[in-house]
Design a protein around this motif. Structure first.
Motif, PDB file in Angstrom:
ATOM      1  N   GLN A   1      28.978  34.496  79.222  1.00 46.71           N
ATOM      2  CA  GLN A   1      28.423  34.064  80.514  1.00 46.71           C
ATOM      3  C   GLN A   1      28.337  35.263  81.444  1.00 46.71           C
ATOM      4  OE1 GLN A   1      30.311  30.716  82.436  1.00 46.71           O
ATOM      5  NE2 GLN A   1      29.772  31.515  84.437  1.00 46.71           N
ATOM      6  N   VAL A   2      27.169  35.450  82.036  1.00 50.80           N
ATOM      7  CA  VAL A   2      26.967  36.507  83.014  1.00 50.80           C
ATOM      8  C   VAL A   2      26.624  35.839  84.335  1.00 50.80           C
ATOM      9  CG1 VAL A   2      25.579  38.508  83.648  1.00 50.80           C
ATOM     10  CG2 VAL A   2      26.162  38.112  81.258  1.00 50.80           C
ATOM     11  N   GLY A   3      27.384  36.109  85.341  1.00 50.13           N
ATOM     12  CA  GLY A   3      27.133  35.499  86.643  1.00 50.13           C
ATOM     13  C   GLY A   3      27.820  34.157  86.777  1.00 50.13           C
ATOM     14  N   GLN A   4      27.484  33.460  87.837  1.00 48.71           N
ATOM     15  CA  GLN A   4      28.100  32.177  88.121  1.00 48.71           C
ATOM     16  C   GLN A   4      27.135  31.035  87.802  1.00 48.71           C
ATOM     17  OE1 GLN A   4      29.252  32.253  92.217  1.00 48.71           O
ATOM     18  NE2 GLN A   4      30.956  33.639  91.861  1.00 48.71           N
ATOM     19  N   LEU A   5      27.694  29.913  87.387  1.00 48.76           N
ATOM     20  CA  LEU A   5      26.883  28.722  87.163  1.00 48.76           C
ATOM     21  C   LEU A   5      26.500  28.139  88.520  1.00 48.76           C
ATOM     22  CD1 LEU A   5      28.937  26.991  84.340  1.00 48.76           C
ATOM     23  CD2 LEU A   5      26.811  28.264  84.120  1.00 48.76           C
ATOM     24  N   PRO A   6      25.301  27.571  88.627  1.00 50.30           N
ATOM     25  CA  PRO A   6      24.932  26.926  89.894  1.00 50.30           C
ATOM     26  C   PRO A   6      25.797  25.687  90.114  1.00 50.30           C
ATOM     27  CG  PRO A   6      23.238  26.569  88.242  1.00 50.30           C
ATOM     28  CD  PRO A   6      24.242  27.504  87.640  1.00 50.30           C
ATOM     29  N   ARG A   7      25.961  25.312  91.363  1.00 49.60           N
ATOM     30  CA  ARG A   7      26.781  24.130  91.648  1.00 49.60           C
ATOM     31  C   ARG A   7      26.068  22.870  91.156  1.00 49.60           C
ATOM     32  NH1 ARG A   7      25.310  21.384  96.314  1.00 49.60           N
ATOM     33  NH2 ARG A   7      23.721  22.433  97.553  1.00 49.60           N
ATOM     34  N   GLN A   8      26.854  21.847  90.877  1.00 51.44           N
ATOM     35  CA  GLN A   8      26.312  20.586  90.370  1.00 51.44           C
ATOM     36  C   GLN A   8      25.510  19.895  91.466  1.00 51.44           C
ATOM     37  OE1 GLN A   8      29.268  18.020  88.730  1.00 51.44           O
ATOM     38  NE2 GLN A   8      27.813  16.460  88.122  1.00 51.44           N
ATOM     39  N   ALA A   9      24.393  19.309  91.078  1.00 52.47           N
ATOM     40  CA  ALA A   9      23.559  18.587  92.039  1.00 52.47           C
ATOM     41  C   ALA A   9      24.312  17.381  92.581  1.00 52.47           C
ATOM     42  CB  ALA A   9      22.265  18.146  91.382  1.00 52.47           C
ATOM     43  N   ASP A  10      24.072  17.057  93.840  1.00 49.34           N
ATOM     44  CA  ASP A  10      24.751  15.912  94.438  1.00 49.34           C
ATOM     45  C   ASP A  10      23.833  14.694  94.564  1.00 49.34           C
ATOM     46  OD1 ASP A  10      23.126  16.917  96.386  1.00 49.34           O
ATOM     47  OD2 ASP A  10      24.657  17.121  97.915  1.00 49.34           O
ATOM     48  N   CYS A  11      22.622  14.772  93.990  1.00 51.83           N
ATOM     49  CA  CYS A  11      21.710  13.644  94.030  1.00 51.83           C
ATOM     50  C   CYS A  11      20.730  13.753  92.854  1.00 51.83           C
ATOM     51  CB  CYS A  11      20.949  13.589  95.356  1.00 51.83           C
ATOM     52  SG  CYS A  11      19.956  15.055  95.651  1.00 51.83           S
ATOM     53  N   PHE A  12      19.944  12.703  92.635  1.00 50.52           N
ATOM     54  CA  PHE A  12      18.967  12.686  91.554  1.00 50.52           C
ATOM     55  C   PHE A  12      17.713  11.985  92.041  1.00 50.52           C
ATOM     56  CE2 PHE A  12      16.958  10.590  87.913  1.00 50.52           C
ATOM     57  CZ  PHE A  12      16.714  11.694  87.120  1.00 50.52           C
ATOM     58  N   GLN A  13      16.563  12.571  91.771  1.00 50.61           N
ATOM     59  CA  GLN A  13      15.290  11.952  92.143  1.00 50.61           C
ATOM     60  C   GLN A  13      14.612  11.476  90.864  1.00 50.61           C
ATOM     61  OE1 GLN A  13      12.617  14.541  94.232  1.00 50.61           O
ATOM     62  NE2 GLN A  13      11.144  12.928  94.646  1.00 50.61           N
ATOM     63  N   ASP A  14      14.482  10.169  90.722  1.00 43.59           N
ATOM     64  CA  ASP A  14      13.877   9.590  89.522  1.00 43.59           C
ATOM     65  C   ASP A  14      12.389   9.967  89.456  1.00 43.59           C
ATOM     66  OD1 ASP A  14      13.907   8.186  87.174  1.00 43.59           O
ATOM     67  OD2 ASP A  14      13.457   6.263  88.117  1.00 43.59           O
ATOM     68  N   ARG A  15      11.932  10.341  88.273  1.00 39.92           N
ATOM     69  CA  ARG A  15      10.543  10.736  88.060  1.00 39.92           C
ATOM     70  C   ARG A  15      10.006  10.029  86.819  1.00 39.92           C
ATOM     71  NH1 ARG A  15       9.363  15.598  91.026  1.00 39.92           N
ATOM     72  NH2 ARG A  15      11.249  16.330  92.024  1.00 39.92           N
ATOM     73  N   THR A  16       8.690  10.019  86.674  1.00 39.78           N
ATOM     74  CA  THR A  16       8.073   9.328  85.536  1.00 39.78           C
ATOM     75  C   THR A  16       8.424   9.997  84.200  1.00 39.78           C
ATOM     76  OG1 THR A  16       6.053  10.596  85.844  1.00 39.78           O
ATOM     77  CG2 THR A  16       6.156   8.447  86.897  1.00 39.78           C
ATOM     78  N   ALA A  17       8.754  11.256  84.199  1.00 36.49           N
ATOM     79  CA  ALA A  17       9.059  11.963  82.957  1.00 36.49           C
ATOM     80  C   ALA A  17      10.463  11.675  82.448  1.00 36.49           C
ATOM     81  CB  ALA A  17       8.899  13.470  83.160  1.00 36.49           C
ATOM     82  N   VAL A  18      11.292  10.988  83.228  1.00 36.51           N
ATOM     83  CA  VAL A  18      12.683  10.756  82.835  1.00 36.51           C
ATOM     84  C   VAL A  18      12.792   9.846  81.619  1.00 36.51           C
ATOM     85  CG1 VAL A  18      14.871   9.740  83.584  1.00 36.51           C
ATOM     86  CG2 VAL A  18      13.577  11.201  85.131  1.00 36.51           C
ATOM     87  N   GLN A  19      12.041   8.760  81.576  1.00 41.11           N
ATOM     88  CA  GLN A  19      12.165   7.792  80.480  1.00 41.11           C
ATOM     89  C   GLN A  19      11.879   8.414  79.106  1.00 41.11           C
ATOM     90  OE1 GLN A  19       9.775   4.280  80.823  1.00 41.11           O
ATOM     91  NE2 GLN A  19      10.915   3.187  79.249  1.00 41.11           N
ATOM     92  N   PRO A  20      10.779   9.153  78.906  1.00 40.83           N
ATOM     93  CA  PRO A  20      10.571   9.771  77.592  1.00 40.83           C
ATOM     94  C   PRO A  20      11.659  10.788  77.229  1.00 40.83           C
ATOM     95  CG  PRO A  20       8.541   9.816  78.887  1.00 40.83           C
ATOM     96  CD  PRO A  20       9.614   9.329  79.780  1.00 40.83           C
ATOM     97  N   LEU A  21      12.168  11.487  78.212  1.00 38.59           N
ATOM     98  CA  LEU A  21      13.242  12.442  77.933  1.00 38.59           C
ATOM     99  C   LEU A  21      14.518  11.726  77.514  1.00 38.59           C
ATOM    100  CD1 LEU A  21      12.697  14.925  80.889  1.00 38.59           C
ATOM    101  CD2 LEU A  21      12.257  15.363  78.469  1.00 38.59           C
ATOM    102  N   GLU A  22      14.866  10.648  78.210  1.00 37.79           N
ATOM    103  CA  GLU A  22      16.048   9.877  77.839  1.00 37.79           C
ATOM    104  C   GLU A  22      15.916   9.293  76.438  1.00 37.79           C
ATOM    105  OE1 GLU A  22      16.443   7.011  80.993  1.00 37.79           O
ATOM    106  OE2 GLU A  22      17.997   8.204  81.977  1.00 37.79           O
ATOM    107  N   GLN A  23      14.731   8.808  76.097  1.00 38.79           N
ATOM    108  CA  GLN A  23      14.513   8.245  74.750  1.00 38.79           C
ATOM    109  C   GLN A  23      14.679   9.316  73.675  1.00 38.79           C
ATOM    110  OE1 GLN A  23      10.636   6.499  75.048  1.00 38.79           O
ATOM    111  NE2 GLN A  23      11.361   4.640  76.067  1.00 38.79           N
TER     112      GLN A  23
END
Length: 59
Positions: free
Chosen positions: A27-49
């Motif tokens: 690992q080089v550098g720092q990991l970004p902080r975890q997101a504190d919210c989620f915005q649902d999008r149309t591309a989510v369902q095919p990715l989850e499947q």
């Protein structure tokens, strides 16, 4: 370190110090902080499947 003479069309030699090999994963550098919210999008369902069936999903 750069060594050489440049006046009149000379040359410069670059010699880098050798470093020991690093273990993988590395690992080089720092990991970004975890997101504190989620915005649902149309591309989510095919990715989850794809992921739930053991497939691979790339964004």
């Amino acid at each position: 370190m750069a060594i050489g003479y440049v006046a009149g069309g000379g040359h410069v030699s670059y010699c880098a110090a050798s470093h020991p090999a690093v273990a993988r994963p590395h690992q080089v550098g720092q990991l970004p902080r975890q997101a504190d919210c989620f915005q649902d999008r149309t591309a989510v369902q095919p990715l989850e499947q794809a992921v739930t069936r053991g497939g691979t999903a790339a964004l």
